[in-house]
Write a protein that holds these residues in place. Structure first.
Motif, PDB file in Angstrom:
ATOM      1  N   ALA A  18       0.923  -1.211   0.278  1.00 30.98           N
ATOM      2  CA  ALA A  18       0.199  -0.003  -0.229  1.00 30.98           C
ATOM      3  C   ALA A  18       1.346   1.529  -0.118  1.00 30.98           C
ATOM      4  CB  ALA A  18      -1.201  -0.047   1.553  1.00 30.98           C
ATOM      5  N   MET A  19       0.884   2.309  -0.424  1.00 25.73           N
ATOM      6  CA  MET A  19       0.958   3.636  -1.065  1.00 25.73           C
ATOM      7  C   MET A  19       0.581   4.778  -0.486  1.00 25.73           C
ATOM      8  SD  MET A  19       4.426   2.640  -2.085  1.00 25.73           S
ATOM      9  CE  MET A  19       4.821   4.340  -2.166  1.00 25.73           C
ATOM     10  N   GLY A  20       1.520   5.788  -0.053  1.00 23.42           N
ATOM     11  CA  GLY A  20       0.910   6.442   0.208  1.00 23.42           C
ATOM     12  C   GLY A  20       1.496   8.271  -0.006  1.00 23.42           C
ATOM     13  N   TRP A  21       0.474   9.366   0.474  1.00 25.31           N
ATOM     14  CA  TRP A  21       1.185  10.591   0.523  1.00 25.31           C
ATOM     15  C   TRP A  21       0.924  11.255   2.167  1.00 25.31           C
ATOM     16  CZ3 TRP A  21       4.057  13.004  -3.719  1.00 25.31           C
ATOM     17  CH2 TRP A  21       3.544  12.969  -4.592  1.00 25.31           C
ATOM     18  N   PHE A  76      -8.478  16.041  -2.877  1.00 21.54           N
ATOM     19  CA  PHE A  76      -7.729  15.334  -3.064  1.00 21.54           C
ATOM     20  C   PHE A  76      -8.028  13.899  -3.868  1.00 21.54           C
ATOM     21  CE2 PHE A  76      -4.117  17.231  -0.221  1.00 21.54           C
ATOM     22  CZ  PHE A  76      -4.666  18.580  -0.706  1.00 21.54           C
ATOM     23  N   THR A  77      -7.099  13.545  -4.780  1.00 23.10           N
ATOM     24  CA  THR A  77      -7.384  12.276  -4.976  1.00 23.10           C
ATOM     25  C   THR A  77      -6.291  11.067  -5.460  1.00 23.10           C
ATOM     26  OG1 THR A  77      -9.535  12.720  -6.555  1.00 23.10           O
ATOM     27  CG2 THR A  77      -8.212  11.282  -7.249  1.00 23.10           C
ATOM     28  N   ILE A  78      -6.146  10.631  -4.740  1.00 21.61           N
ATOM     29  CA  ILE A  78      -5.010   9.271  -5.632  1.00 21.61           C
ATOM     30  C   ILE A  78      -5.227   8.561  -6.120  1.00 21.61           C
ATOM     31  CG2 ILE A  78      -5.559   7.971  -2.930  1.00 21.61           C
ATOM     32  CD1 ILE A  78      -1.921   7.398  -2.671  1.00 21.61           C
ATOM     33  N   SER A  79      -3.638   8.018  -6.674  1.00 21.55           N
ATOM     34  CA  SER A  79      -3.923   6.953  -8.111  1.00 21.55           C
ATOM     35  C   SER A  79      -2.721   6.512  -8.256  1.00 21.55           C
ATOM     36  CB  SER A  79      -4.852   7.201  -9.163  1.00 21.55           C
ATOM     37  OG  SER A  79      -4.472   8.526  -9.938  1.00 21.55           O
ATOM     38  N   ARG A  80      -2.269   5.300  -8.922  1.00 18.69           N
ATOM     39  CA  ARG A  80      -1.505   4.996  -9.745  1.00 18.69           C
ATOM     40  C   ARG A  80      -1.844   4.381 -10.752  1.00 18.69           C
ATOM     41  NH1 ARG A  80      -3.045   0.193  -5.637  1.00 18.69           N
ATOM     42  NH2 ARG A  80      -3.381  -1.488  -6.953  1.00 18.69           N
ATOM     43  N   ASP A  81      -0.496   4.145 -11.473  1.00 18.24           N
ATOM     44  CA  ASP A  81      -0.321   3.687 -12.658  1.00 18.24           C
ATOM     45  C   ASP A  81       0.905   2.158 -12.553  1.00 18.24           C
ATOM     46  OD1 ASP A  81       0.892   2.958 -14.657  1.00 18.24           O
ATOM     47  OD2 ASP A  81       0.084   4.777 -16.117  1.00 18.24           O
ATOM     48  N   ASN A  82       0.515   1.571 -12.819  1.00 16.58           N
ATOM     49  CA  ASN A  82       1.263   0.218 -12.076  1.00 16.58           C
ATOM     50  C   ASN A  82       2.302   0.352 -13.150  1.00 16.58           C
ATOM     51  OD1 ASN A  82       0.042  -0.445  -9.567  1.00 16.58           O
ATOM     52  ND2 ASN A  82      -0.607  -2.074 -10.179  1.00 16.58           N
ATOM     53  N   ALA A  83       1.851   0.680 -14.805  1.00 16.86           N
ATOM     54  CA  ALA A  83       3.190   0.045 -15.912  1.00 16.86           C
ATOM     55  C   ALA A  83       4.143   1.236 -15.743  1.00 16.86           C
ATOM     56  CB  ALA A  83       1.723   0.188 -17.285  1.00 16.86           C
ATOM     57  N   LYS A  84       3.771   2.442 -15.224  1.00 18.15           N
ATOM     58  CA  LYS A  84       4.721   2.885 -15.319  1.00 18.15           C
ATOM     59  C   LYS A  84       5.320   3.131 -13.962  1.00 18.15           C
ATOM     60  CE  LYS A  84       1.847   6.001 -18.473  1.00 18.15           C
ATOM     61  NZ  LYS A  84       1.399   7.536 -18.721  1.00 18.15           N
ATOM     62  N   ILE A  85       4.605   2.771 -12.736  1.00 20.20           N
ATOM     63  CA  ILE A  85       5.809   2.658 -11.636  1.00 20.20           C
ATOM     64  C   ILE A  85       5.110   4.643 -11.082  1.00 20.20           C
ATOM     65  CG2 ILE A  85       6.917   1.969 -10.432  1.00 20.20           C
ATOM     66  CD1 ILE A  85       8.052   0.171 -12.436  1.00 20.20           C
ATOM     67  N   THR A  89      -9.280   3.266  -1.472  1.00 20.63           N
ATOM     68  CA  THR A  89      -8.019   4.618  -1.158  1.00 20.63           C
ATOM     69  C   THR A  89      -8.938   5.269   0.226  1.00 20.63           C
ATOM     70  OG1 THR A  89      -9.923   5.704  -2.492  1.00 20.63           O
ATOM     71  CG2 THR A  89      -7.574   5.136  -3.416  1.00 20.63           C
ATOM     72  N   ASN A  90      -7.953   5.465   0.694  1.00 20.89           N
ATOM     73  CA  ASN A  90      -8.332   6.518   2.207  1.00 20.89           C
ATOM     74  C   ASN A  90      -7.771   7.765   2.261  1.00 20.89           C
ATOM     75  OD1 ASN A  90      -7.330   3.316   3.018  1.00 20.89           O
ATOM     76  ND2 ASN A  90      -9.644   3.968   4.046  1.00 20.89           N
ATOM     77  N   TYR A  91      -8.882   8.526   3.228  1.00 14.24           N
ATOM     78  CA  TYR A  91      -7.962  10.042   2.885  1.00 14.24           C
ATOM     79  C   TYR A  91      -8.399  10.487   4.147  1.00 14.24           C
ATOM     80  CZ  TYR A  91      -8.569   9.914  -2.082  1.00 14.24           C
ATOM     81  OH  TYR A  91      -8.673   9.147  -3.548  1.00 14.24           O
ATOM     82  N   LEU A  98       0.098  11.420   7.166  1.00 15.55           N
ATOM     83  CA  LEU A  98      -0.137  10.384   6.140  1.00 15.55           C
ATOM     84  C   LEU A  98      -1.837  11.181   5.776  1.00 15.55           C
ATOM     85  CD1 LEU A  98      -0.427   8.204   4.100  1.00 15.55           C
ATOM     86  CD2 LEU A  98      -1.375   6.681   5.990  1.00 15.55           C
ATOM     87  N   VAL A  99      -2.543  11.384   4.369  1.00 14.20           N
ATOM     88  CA  VAL A  99      -3.747  12.468   3.970  1.00 14.20           C
ATOM     89  C   VAL A  99      -4.285  11.489   3.158  1.00 14.20           C
ATOM     90  CG1 VAL A  99      -2.358  15.187   4.213  1.00 14.20           C
ATOM     91  CG2 VAL A  99      -2.152  13.907   1.986  1.00 14.20           C
ATOM     92  N   ALA A 100      -3.720  10.332   2.306  1.00 19.20           N
ATOM     93  CA  ALA A 100      -4.070   9.738   1.431  1.00 19.20           C
ATOM     94  C   ALA A 100      -3.801   8.773   0.966  1.00 19.20           C
ATOM     95  CB  ALA A 100      -3.865  10.887  -0.002  1.00 19.20           C
ATOM     96  N   ALA A 101      -3.799   7.614   0.852  1.00 15.81           N
ATOM     97  CA  ALA A 101      -3.459   6.378   0.635  1.00 15.81           C
ATOM     98  C   ALA A 101      -3.923   5.151  -0.388  1.00 15.81           C
ATOM     99  CB  ALA A 101      -3.520   5.438   2.168  1.00 15.81           C
ATOM    100  N   ILE A 102      -3.502   3.926  -0.999  1.00 16.37           N
ATOM    101  CA  ILE A 102      -3.641   3.422  -1.876  1.00 16.37           C
ATOM    102  C   ILE A 102      -2.882   1.690  -1.437  1.00 16.37           C
ATOM    103  CG2 ILE A 102      -2.176   4.478  -3.632  1.00 16.37           C
ATOM    104  CD1 ILE A 102      -5.063   3.766  -5.194  1.00 16.37           C
ATOM    105  N   THR A 103      -4.329   1.250  -1.825  1.00 14.29           N
ATOM    106  CA  THR A 103      -3.838  -0.433  -1.346  1.00 14.29           C
ATOM    107  C   THR A 103      -3.146  -0.835  -2.216  1.00 14.29           C
ATOM    108  OG1 THR A 103      -6.074  -0.983  -1.687  1.00 14.29           O
ATOM    109  CG2 THR A 103      -5.578  -0.097   0.431  1.00 14.29           C
TER     110      THR A 103
END
Length: 114
Positions: free
Chosen positions: A32-35, A66-75, A56-58, A46-51
Motif C-alpha cells: 500500500a502506498m501513501g502521500w 484530493f484524489t490518489i491514484s497510481r499507474d503500475n505500468a509507469k511505476i 483509497t483512504n483520505y 498521512l493524507v492519502a493512501a491506496i492499497t
C-alpha cells in the motif's frame, strides 16, 4: 527502492496541482502506498493512501478535494489536489502506507497563497 516526489509549486487558494511519485522498482504492486505531508512546525501526516487492491483512504481535511491514484505500468503514483487551501502548504512525500516507511527522499514543496 527509491521514491521521488515532484510536481509541487506555488498556487493560489482554490487552485489545483498534480503531484507525481516515481519509484525505481514496482513497489506499488506489493505495498500500500501513501502521500504524506509535513507543514512547518508540524509532524508528518498521512493524507492519502491506496492499497494494492486500489482502495483509497483520505484524512478528513482533504476528502473531496484530493484524489490518489497510481499507474503500475509507469511505476508512478499521483495526487490530484483541487480546491487548495493555505493550510495545505507543506512538503509532500510519497512512501509506503500502513507499514514502516522506506527512505523518505526530498519531497516536493507545495505553497498555497491566500
Amino acid at each position: 527502492v527509491q521514491l521521488q516526489a515532484y510536481g509541487g509549486g506555488l498556487v493560489q487558494a482554490g487552485g489545483s496541482l498534480r503531484l507525481s511519485c516515481a519509484a525505481s522498482t514496482n513497489i506499488f504492486s506489493i505495498s500500500a502506498m501513501g502521500w504524506y505531508r509535513q507543514a512547518p512546525g508540524k509532524q508528518r501526516e498521512l493524507v492519502a493512501a491506496i492499497t494494492r487492491g486500489g482502495s483509497t483512504n483520505y484524512v478528513d481535511s482533504v476528502k473531496g478535494r484530493f484524489t490518489i491514484s497510481r499507474d503500475n505500468a509507469k511505476i508512478t503514483m499521483y495526487l490530484e489536489m483541487n480546491s487548495l487551501k493555505p493550510e495545505d502548504t507543506a512538503v509532500y512525500y510519497c512512501n509506503r502506507a500502513f507499514i514502516e516507511p522506506i527512505s523518505w527522499g526530498h519531497g516536493t514543496h507545495v505553497t498555497v497563497s491566500s
